[in-house]
Write a protein that holds these residues in place. Structure first.
Motif, short mmCIF file in Angstrom:
data_model
loop_
_atom_site.label_atom_id
_atom_site.label_comp_id
_atom_site.label_asym_id
_atom_site.label_seq_id
_atom_site.Cartn_x
_atom_site.Cartn_y
_atom_site.Cartn_z
N MET A 1 0.84 -1.20 0.00
CA MET A 1 0.00 0.00 0.00
C MET A 1 0.87 1.24 0.00
O MET A 1 1.82 1.34 0.76
N GLU A 2 0.53 2.19 -0.84
CA GLU A 2 1.26 3.44 -0.90
C GLU A 2 0.51 4.50 -0.10
O GLU A 2 -0.72 4.58 -0.15
N ALA A 3 1.25 5.32 0.61
CA ALA A 3 0.62 6.42 1.33
C ALA A 3 0.21 7.49 0.33
O ALA A 3 0.88 7.73 -0.66
N LYS A 4 -0.92 8.12 0.60
CA LYS A 4 -1.42 9.17 -0.28
C LYS A 4 -0.61 10.45 -0.08
O LYS A 4 -0.13 10.71 1.01
N ARG A 32 -0.19 9.94 7.38
CA ARG A 32 -1.53 9.93 6.81
C ARG A 32 -1.57 9.04 5.57
O ARG A 32 -0.70 9.14 4.69
N VAL A 33 -2.58 8.17 5.50
CA VAL A 33 -2.73 7.24 4.38
C VAL A 33 -4.14 7.36 3.84
O VAL A 33 -5.06 7.85 4.50
N ASP A 34 -4.33 6.86 2.61
CA ASP A 34 -5.63 6.97 1.95
C ASP A 34 -6.62 5.96 2.52
O ASP A 34 -7.76 6.29 2.84
N THR A 35 -6.18 4.71 2.65
CA THR A 35 -7.05 3.65 3.16
C THR A 35 -6.25 2.72 4.06
O THR A 35 -5.02 2.69 4.01
N ARG A 43 1.22 -4.14 11.39
CA ARG A 43 1.15 -2.69 11.26
C ARG A 43 -0.04 -2.15 12.05
O ARG A 43 -1.07 -2.81 12.21
N THR A 44 0.10 -0.91 12.56
CA THR A 44 -0.93 -0.30 13.39
C THR A 44 -1.50 0.93 12.70
O THR A 44 -0.74 1.75 12.17
N PHE A 45 -2.82 1.04 12.72
CA PHE A 45 -3.50 2.16 12.08
C PHE A 45 -4.51 2.77 13.03
O PHE A 45 -4.99 2.12 13.96
N GLU A 46 -4.86 4.04 12.77
CA GLU A 46 -5.91 4.73 13.50
C GLU A 46 -6.79 5.49 12.50
O GLU A 46 -6.29 5.95 11.47
N THR A 47 -8.06 5.61 12.83
CA THR A 47 -8.99 6.35 11.99
C THR A 47 -9.69 7.40 12.84
O THR A 47 -10.15 7.11 13.94
N TYR A 48 -9.77 8.64 12.34
CA TYR A 48 -10.44 9.72 13.03
C TYR A 48 -11.52 10.30 12.12
O TYR A 48 -11.31 10.45 10.92
N TYR A 57 -4.44 7.03 9.56
CA TYR A 57 -3.01 7.20 9.82
C TYR A 57 -2.37 5.86 10.16
O TYR A 57 -2.97 5.05 10.86
N GLU A 58 -1.16 5.66 9.67
CA GLU A 58 -0.35 4.53 10.12
C GLU A 58 0.55 5.03 11.24
O GLU A 58 1.09 6.13 11.17
#
Length: 244
Positions: A1-4, A32-35, A43-48, A57-58
């Motif tokens: 996955m590529e970051a936006k 910040r990432v797209d999806t 890997r750890t992610f958060e969504t706001y 965000y990763e």
């Protein structure tokens, strides 16, 4: 996955923040990432979600990069333009804008001071790790720098004072408490760091911090990189680089 890519310059955006946006949570870096991928693995992610949309965000404990430029940017906080410390960096061949924090914040002041250490070489790769820890009963907040085996310490306060660092502005607040404004200090250090990176400033003055093959010794002004989460996992910060 590529970051936006975000912003007018289409660079990836990295911010310093708290895990899960908890004010007392662990200090982390957020890309910040797209999806968010269906299979995150380790890997750890958060969504706001806010009025302006949903953001993903990763999460990282640190990242390794070469600093290309350091500057002050403006960012709206509650509709007020606030000065932020920003770095243009290159990590794994990718260009990234790192929003460190408000210019006079403890993170920004600590990072700028470390970058003024003559043993920090901005043209070389370095690992940056935000931290919030208590040592000898005192809370310490900042961003450590490591180059090779050397931990780049922050020059002692009186060393920068001897080099011309201004004092923070003070005034008497409610109940007679003395309040401080560190913006003059931040502006001075930012100017010195910019001159150091561009090569137009004076040669840095030697500080009490030394680099050697036996670096990372604990002294009163050198942070030992530590995170409770990473300590429990038994992992090195070098294993937590950005994935590109």
């Amino acid at each position: 996955m590529e970051a936006k890519s975000y912003g007018e310059n289409k660079k990836k955006r990295l911010i310093t923040g708290r895990k899960d946006k908890d004010k007392e949570g662990r200090q982390v870096l957020k890309l910040r990432v797209d999806t968010i991928p269906a299979d995150c693995g380790k890997r750890t992610f958060e969504t706001y979600t806010s009025e302006s949309g949903t953001y993903c965000y990763e999460i990282f404990s640190n990242f390794t990069a070469v600093v290309k430029s350091v500057y002050k940017m403006s960012k709206k906080i509650k509709e007020i333009d606030m000065p932020f410390l920003a770095l243009d960096v290159e990590s794994g061949g990718e260009e990234i804008i790192w929003e460190v924090g408000q210019l006079d914040s403890r993170n920004s002041l600590n990072l700028l001071a470390r970058m003024l250490n003559p043993y920090y070489e901005p043209w070389e790769k370095a690992t940056f790790t935000p931290y919030d820890m208590t040592r000898d009963g005192k809370r310490q907040i900042g961003i450590s720098i490591r180059q090779g085996v050397d931990t780049i310490g922050s020059p002692e306060w009186n060393v920068l004072k001897d080099q011309g660092r201004p004092d923070p502005r003070t005034w008497e607040g409610r109940g007679g408490k003395i309040e401080y404004d560190f913006m003059p200090v931040a502006e001075w250090m930012l100017d010195r760091v910019i001159k150091k990176i561009t090569g137009i400033g004076p040669a840095p003055t030697q500080t009490n911090v030394r680099a050697s093959s036996d670096a990372n010794q604990i002294t009163s002004n050198v942070h030992v990189e530590y995170s409770p989460a990473n300590d429990r996992a038994g992992k090195s910060y070098d294993e937590d680089d950005l994935p590109f």
